[in-house]
Design a protein around this motif. Structure first.
Motif, PDB file in Angstrom:
ATOM      1  N   ASN A 151    -135.341 111.561 -88.884  1.00 28.79           N
ATOM      2  CA  ASN A 151    -136.421 112.513 -88.651  1.00 28.79           C
ATOM      3  C   ASN A 151    -135.927 113.881 -89.100  1.00 28.79           C
ATOM      4  O   ASN A 151    -134.869 114.353 -88.660  1.00 28.79           O
ATOM      5  CB  ASN A 151    -136.794 112.515 -87.162  1.00 28.79           C
ATOM      6  CG  ASN A 151    -137.973 113.412 -86.875  1.00 28.79           C
ATOM      7  OD1 ASN A 151    -138.518 114.047 -87.761  1.00 28.79           O
ATOM      8  ND2 ASN A 151    -138.362 113.470 -85.609  1.00 28.79           N
ATOM      9  N   LYS A 166    -137.019 116.796 -88.332  1.00 30.25           N
ATOM     10  CA  LYS A 166    -137.073 117.813 -87.273  1.00 30.25           C
ATOM     11  C   LYS A 166    -135.940 117.657 -86.257  1.00 30.25           C
ATOM     12  O   LYS A 166    -135.762 118.497 -85.391  1.00 30.25           O
ATOM     13  CB  LYS A 166    -138.417 117.741 -86.553  1.00 30.25           C
ATOM     14  CG  LYS A 166    -139.586 118.083 -87.452  1.00 30.25           C
ATOM     15  CD  LYS A 166    -140.879 117.992 -86.694  1.00 30.25           C
ATOM     16  CE  LYS A 166    -142.062 118.255 -87.602  1.00 30.25           C
ATOM     17  NZ  LYS A 166    -143.326 118.138 -86.889  1.00 30.25           N
ATOM     18  N   PHE A 218    -132.818 118.069 -86.445  1.00 32.28           N
ATOM     19  CA  PHE A 218    -131.711 119.010 -86.554  1.00 32.28           C
ATOM     20  C   PHE A 218    -132.068 120.409 -86.042  1.00 32.28           C
ATOM     21  O   PHE A 218    -131.226 121.290 -86.037  1.00 32.28           O
ATOM     22  CB  PHE A 218    -131.237 119.083 -88.011  1.00 32.28           C
ATOM     23  CG  PHE A 218    -130.687 117.773 -88.506  1.00 32.28           C
ATOM     24  CD1 PHE A 218    -129.474 117.281 -88.035  1.00 32.28           C
ATOM     25  CD2 PHE A 218    -131.390 117.018 -89.431  1.00 32.28           C
ATOM     26  CE1 PHE A 218    -128.974 116.084 -88.486  1.00 32.28           C
ATOM     27  CE2 PHE A 218    -130.888 115.817 -89.888  1.00 32.28           C
ATOM     28  CZ  PHE A 218    -129.676 115.344 -89.406  1.00 32.28           C
ATOM     29  N   ARG A 219    -133.293 120.608 -85.587  1.00 25.74           N
ATOM     30  CA  ARG A 219    -133.684 121.903 -85.024  1.00 25.74           C
ATOM     31  C   ARG A 219    -133.082 122.048 -83.622  1.00 25.74           C
ATOM     32  O   ARG A 219    -132.899 121.058 -82.904  1.00 25.74           O
ATOM     33  CB  ARG A 219    -135.199 122.009 -84.963  1.00 25.74           C
ATOM     34  CG  ARG A 219    -135.823 122.073 -86.340  1.00 25.74           C
ATOM     35  CD  ARG A 219    -137.302 122.305 -86.232  1.00 25.74           C
ATOM     36  NE  ARG A 219    -137.894 122.327 -87.553  1.00 25.74           N
ATOM     37  CZ  ARG A 219    -139.181 122.277 -87.776  1.00 25.74           C
ATOM     38  NH1 ARG A 219    -140.031 122.170 -86.767  1.00 25.74           N
ATOM     39  NH2 ARG A 219    -139.633 122.338 -88.995  1.00 25.74           N
ATOM     40  N   PRO A 220    -132.807 123.271 -83.220  1.00 25.19           N
ATOM     41  CA  PRO A 220    -132.187 123.471 -81.905  1.00 25.19           C
ATOM     42  C   PRO A 220    -133.039 122.975 -80.750  1.00 25.19           C
ATOM     43  O   PRO A 220    -132.510 122.499 -79.742  1.00 25.19           O
ATOM     44  CB  PRO A 220    -132.004 124.985 -81.822  1.00 25.19           C
ATOM     45  CG  PRO A 220    -132.106 125.483 -83.216  1.00 25.19           C
ATOM     46  CD  PRO A 220    -132.882 124.497 -83.991  1.00 25.19           C
ATOM     47  N   GLU A 221    -134.350 123.047 -80.835  1.00 20.66           N
ATOM     48  CA  GLU A 221    -135.197 122.611 -79.723  1.00 20.66           C
ATOM     49  C   GLU A 221    -135.265 121.095 -79.582  1.00 20.66           C
ATOM     50  O   GLU A 221    -135.763 120.567 -78.593  1.00 20.66           O
ATOM     51  CB  GLU A 221    -136.620 123.188 -79.845  1.00 20.66           C
ATOM     52  CG  GLU A 221    -137.374 122.738 -81.076  1.00 20.66           C
ATOM     53  CD  GLU A 221    -137.220 123.672 -82.286  1.00 20.66           C
ATOM     54  OE1 GLU A 221    -137.935 123.427 -83.247  1.00 20.66           O
ATOM     55  OE2 GLU A 221    -136.406 124.595 -82.288  1.00 20.66           O
ATOM     56  N   ASN A 222    -134.786 120.340 -80.584  1.00 16.48           N
ATOM     57  CA  ASN A 222    -134.839 118.875 -80.543  1.00 16.48           C
ATOM     58  C   ASN A 222    -133.455 118.257 -80.338  1.00 16.48           C
ATOM     59  O   ASN A 222    -133.169 117.182 -80.857  1.00 16.48           O
ATOM     60  CB  ASN A 222    -135.456 118.341 -81.834  1.00 16.48           C
ATOM     61  CG  ASN A 222    -136.908 118.696 -81.992  1.00 16.48           C
ATOM     62  OD1 ASN A 222    -137.625 118.866 -81.004  1.00 16.48           O
ATOM     63  ND2 ASN A 222    -137.353 118.825 -83.218  1.00 16.48           N
ATOM     64  N   ARG A 223    -132.614 118.886 -79.539  1.00 20.41           N
ATOM     65  CA  ARG A 223    -131.260 118.369 -79.344  1.00 20.41           C
ATOM     66  C   ARG A 223    -131.233 117.068 -78.547  1.00 20.41           C
ATOM     67  O   ARG A 223    -130.301 116.299 -78.663  1.00 20.41           O
ATOM     68  CB  ARG A 223    -130.399 119.403 -78.646  1.00 20.41           C
ATOM     69  CG  ARG A 223    -130.111 120.560 -79.538  1.00 20.41           C
ATOM     70  CD  ARG A 223    -129.208 121.538 -78.871  1.00 20.41           C
ATOM     71  NE  ARG A 223    -129.111 122.698 -79.742  1.00 20.41           N
ATOM     72  CZ  ARG A 223    -128.084 123.469 -79.807  1.00 20.41           C
ATOM     73  NH1 ARG A 223    -127.045 123.214 -79.050  1.00 20.41           N
ATOM     74  NH2 ARG A 223    -128.074 124.494 -80.596  1.00 20.41           N
TER      75      ARG A 223
END
Length: 159
Positions: A86, A88, A90-95
């Motif tokens: 996916n 997305k 690697f975005r900080p909000e999806n840890r």
């Protein structure tokens, strides 16, 4: 005159003399009449210049290469697969999103029931068939050449 122009003139004259010599030889051949060759010379020319025969001989090399390939053991295959990828993630909000599954895999073909031996025998028979095809490609035009020479000889002998 410098040395370069002298050598250019020399080579030009040399080239012109060669061209005139070749032209004189060509003209003398035309004056002498048709070129007569023997049956054996015609057959030798056929073997040297027949494109169908040359191509058929290349098929023999191809069949021998297929024999070598048939006798070889297949190499293992390595593959690497990434699942659930996916963009997305690697975005900080999806840890807390799951990490994609990375799956390395090695495959090796194991032949049973004598399949390799049968494959080798099949390729040997294919090579033998190609050899017979080459002999046939050579036989048909050679017979035509021999027949043509016999017919022309018979015509010349009869008064």
């Amino acid at each position: 005159m410098n040395a370069a122009s002298k050598s250019a003139i020399f080579f030009g004259l040399l080239l012109a003399s060669c061209a005139m010599t070749l032209q004189a030889q060509t003209m003398s051949a035309v004056v002498e009449g048709p070129l007569a060759i023997t049956e054996q010379q015609a057959i030798a020319l056929f073997y040297q210049r027949n494109l169908g025969l040359i191509a058929a001989n290349l098929n023999i090399d191809k069949a021998r290469a297929q024999e070598i390939i048939a006798g070889a053991i297949p190499n293992p295959v390595f593959s690497f697969t990434a699942q659930e990828l996916n963009l997305k993630m690697f975005r900080p909000e999806n840890r807390d999103v799951a990490v994609p599954a990375l799956v390395p895999q090695i495959q090796q073909l194991i032949e049973t029931a004598g399949k390799r031996r049968l494959r080798i025998e099949s390729s040997e028979l294919a090579t033998e068939a190609v050899n017979f095809d080459v002999q046939d490609v050579a036989r048909v035009p050679r017979c035509a050449i021999e027949k043509g020479y016999r017919n022309s000889f018979a015509v010349n002998v009869v008064p």
